[in-house]
Design a protein around this motif. Structure first.
Motif, PDB file in Angstrom:
ATOM      1  N   VAL A 105       8.730  10.010  10.626  1.00 60.77           N
ATOM      2  CA  VAL A 105       8.228  10.533   9.582  1.00 60.77           C
ATOM      3  C   VAL A 105       8.158   9.797   8.262  1.00 60.77           C
ATOM      4  O   VAL A 105       7.075   9.380   7.706  1.00 60.77           O
ATOM      5  N   VAL A 106       9.346   9.207   8.215  1.00 63.65           N
ATOM      6  CA  VAL A 106       9.550   8.145   6.586  1.00 63.65           C
ATOM      7  C   VAL A 106       8.583   6.925   6.960  1.00 63.65           C
ATOM      8  O   VAL A 106       7.589   6.785   6.045  1.00 63.65           O
ATOM      9  N   VAL A 119       4.947   8.239   6.449  1.00 64.43           N
ATOM     10  CA  VAL A 119       4.539   8.496   5.036  1.00 64.43           C
ATOM     11  C   VAL A 119       4.153   6.843   4.422  1.00 64.43           C
ATOM     12  O   VAL A 119       3.440   6.849   3.577  1.00 64.43           O
ATOM     13  N   VAL A 120       5.218   6.078   4.483  1.00 67.21           N
ATOM     14  CA  VAL A 120       5.046   4.715   3.954  1.00 67.21           C
ATOM     15  C   VAL A 120       3.732   4.187   4.722  1.00 67.21           C
ATOM     16  O   VAL A 120       2.782   3.530   3.682  1.00 67.21           O
ATOM     17  N   SER A 178       1.118   5.153   6.182  1.00 70.41           N
ATOM     18  CA  SER A 178      -0.119   5.936   5.948  1.00 70.41           C
ATOM     19  C   SER A 178      -0.771   5.755   4.724  1.00 70.41           C
ATOM     20  O   SER A 178      -1.960   5.828   4.380  1.00 70.41           O
ATOM     21  N   SER A 179      -0.042   5.462   3.734  1.00 75.60           N
ATOM     22  CA  SER A 179      -0.406   5.209   2.169  1.00 75.60           C
ATOM     23  C   SER A 179      -1.239   4.047   2.382  1.00 75.60           C
ATOM     24  O   SER A 179      -2.499   4.168   1.666  1.00 75.60           O
ATOM     25  N   LEU A 181      -4.514   4.815   4.467  1.00 72.75           N
ATOM     26  CA  LEU A 181      -5.550   5.406   3.733  1.00 72.75           C
ATOM     27  C   LEU A 181      -6.372   4.878   2.498  1.00 72.75           C
ATOM     28  O   LEU A 181      -7.317   5.066   2.240  1.00 72.75           O
ATOM     29  N   PHE A 232      -1.143   8.194  10.540  1.00 69.92           N
ATOM     30  CA  PHE A 232      -1.111   9.527  10.079  1.00 69.92           C
ATOM     31  C   PHE A 232      -0.655  10.608  10.857  1.00 69.92           C
ATOM     32  O   PHE A 232       0.173  11.473  10.493  1.00 69.92           O
ATOM     33  N   PHE A 255      13.313   0.959   7.102  1.00 74.37           N
ATOM     34  CA  PHE A 255      12.378   0.662   6.083  1.00 74.37           C
ATOM     35  C   PHE A 255      12.687  -0.619   5.766  1.00 74.37           C
ATOM     36  O   PHE A 255      11.242  -1.443   5.546  1.00 74.37           O
TER      37      PHE A 255
END
Lengths: 129, 280
Positions: free
Chosen positions: B55-56, B59-60, B62-63, B66, B201, B233
């Motif tokens: 998930v984390v 989020v990182v 996908s930015s 996008l 995503f 990360f």
């Protein structure tokens, strides 16, 4: 028999342009959401290290997290950060659903709503814990 | 949990993320086998931690996708219906399943991933078709300077594959990108970059469905998740920089061997056989 016409790149360009604000909204949500979550996590980890308070072996039930955070517990902050990260894709799906509805794209607004309903089942299980 | 194990978890997670990001597979594929085989972590807790890590990462990651407009939001939402449903079913099964079944399925998935690395991705532009589902997209490819228009095809089979990817994702805590990227590219004729962006995503939403089921069953352990998230990360940052400098394709044989070793180790573990250096 009518054969459907292949789509033109002009149509794809138009569709793409209409989605630009939605892309930016989801990206902003992820960018700021990540920063907020990382900040809460770092504060929790630093507090835990400073106090010699280890993270919990299991995340507390949802109802117990806020009181734990308010009592100043490092483990509560860490639990909160993890749950915050987990809720971000759900929020993104809500943003996408609303975005499609605003664009008048009812089909994909409904499809996004369907995804939210499926996720809602999983979240309900977690809340019922 | 003692500090040494916490540091070990973080370092191993970073290593898994470096390998994963160089292969475009994410960290989860390596995280669970290494945590369970070499650090003796309960497989259910490792899977729960992996789901949160995915998930984390999503989020990182996908930015970035996008911003580049590689993500196809309509396609992601459509496929997500069956993927999320599959993830919940997979997680409900996985969280209560005998660990040997989880080891066996995970092992076979890793063997598949190793073999699929040898299947070339398709970068061929396909003539635009009719688009009754309004799923077509267009993006600018900075590598070639070209605009890449596309219309996904074979939607119904794609939804079926998504359901399967979701079940595996829910059961094993991996994102499902290892199945979805080749499926979108080879089956649905979505160009690689759009498939990767859309998958990045999707895996976040899929893994959330998984993570909440594991949370409901008390299988999310912060003392494993925190070092895993931090390690993945940092490792992901190193991995993405290394990928730009090293031709990852040259290393694909080595990575394929690692995947094969981990996959066969898990299959053997499912059969009750442990290799030297591994923990119960």
């Amino acid at each position: 028999m009518n054969v459907p016409e292949p789509i033109s790149t002009d149509v794809l360009h138009g569709r793409h342009s209409a989605l630009e604000p939605l892309y930016d909204q989801v990206r902003a949500l992820f960018t700021w959401g990540w920063r907020v979550g990382a900040l809460v996590l770092v504060v929790g980890v630093v507090l835990a290290l400073a106090r010699g308070e280890p993270p919990g072996a299991s995340i507390d039930p949802v109802g117990e997290i806020l009181p734990t955070v308010l009592s100043g517990s490092a483990a509560g902050l860490i639990d909160l950060a993890i749950l915050w990260f987990m809720i971000l894709p759900v929020l993104a799906t809500i943003v996408v659903a609303v975005g499609f509805a605003r664009l008048g794209d009812r089909r994909y607004a409904l499809i996004s709503l369907l995804v939210l309903i499926v996720l809602g089942f999983s979240i309900t299980l977690a809340l019922a814990r | 949990m003692d500090l040494l194990l916490t540091v070990e978890l973080g370092v191993v997670a970073a290593g898994a993320a470096i390998l994963g990001s160089m292969l475009g597979l994410g960290g989860g594929v390596f995280l669970v086998p290494i945590f369970t085989l070499f650090l003796g972590i309960d497989p259910k807790l490792a899977i729960g931690a992996s789901a949160v890590v995915v998930v984390v990462n999503s989020v990182v990651g996908s930015s970035v996708h996008l911003r580049s407009r590689f993500t196809n939001l309509r396609l992601a939402m459509l496929l997500q219906v069956t993927t999320a449903l599959g993830a919940i079913l997979g997680a409900l099964f996985g969280v209560g399943a005998d660990p040997s079944i989880v080891y066996l399925v995970f092992g076979l998935v890793l063997v598949y991933a190793a073999v699929s690395m040898g299947i070339p991705r398709s970068n061929k532009l396909v003539a635009l078709a009719a688009d009754p589902m309004r799923l077509g997209g267009i993006y600018h490819d900075p590598a070639t300077g070209d605009e890449v228009p596309y219309v996904p095809v074979r939607i119904a089979p794609g939804l079926g594959v998504s359901l399967g990817a979701g079940v595996l994702s829910g059961m094993l805590g991996v994102g499902g990108g290892v199945v979805m990227v080749p499926a979108m590219n080879l089956l649905m004729r979505v160009p690689v970059k759009a498939a990767v962006g859309t998958s990045a995503f999707m895996v976040g939403v899929t893994s959330v469905a998984t993570a909440f089921v594991f949370y409901a069953n008390g299988k999310l352990a912060p003392d494993i998740i925190v070092p895993a998230v931090v390690g993945v990360f940092l490792g992901g940052q190193v991995g993405s920089r290394l990928t730009r400098r090293i031709r990852a394709q040259r290393l694909s044989l080595l990575f394929g061997v690692i995947l094969l070793y981990l996959g066969l180790s898990l299959v053997l573990r499912a059969l009750g056989i442990e290799l030297p250096g591994q923990q119960k």
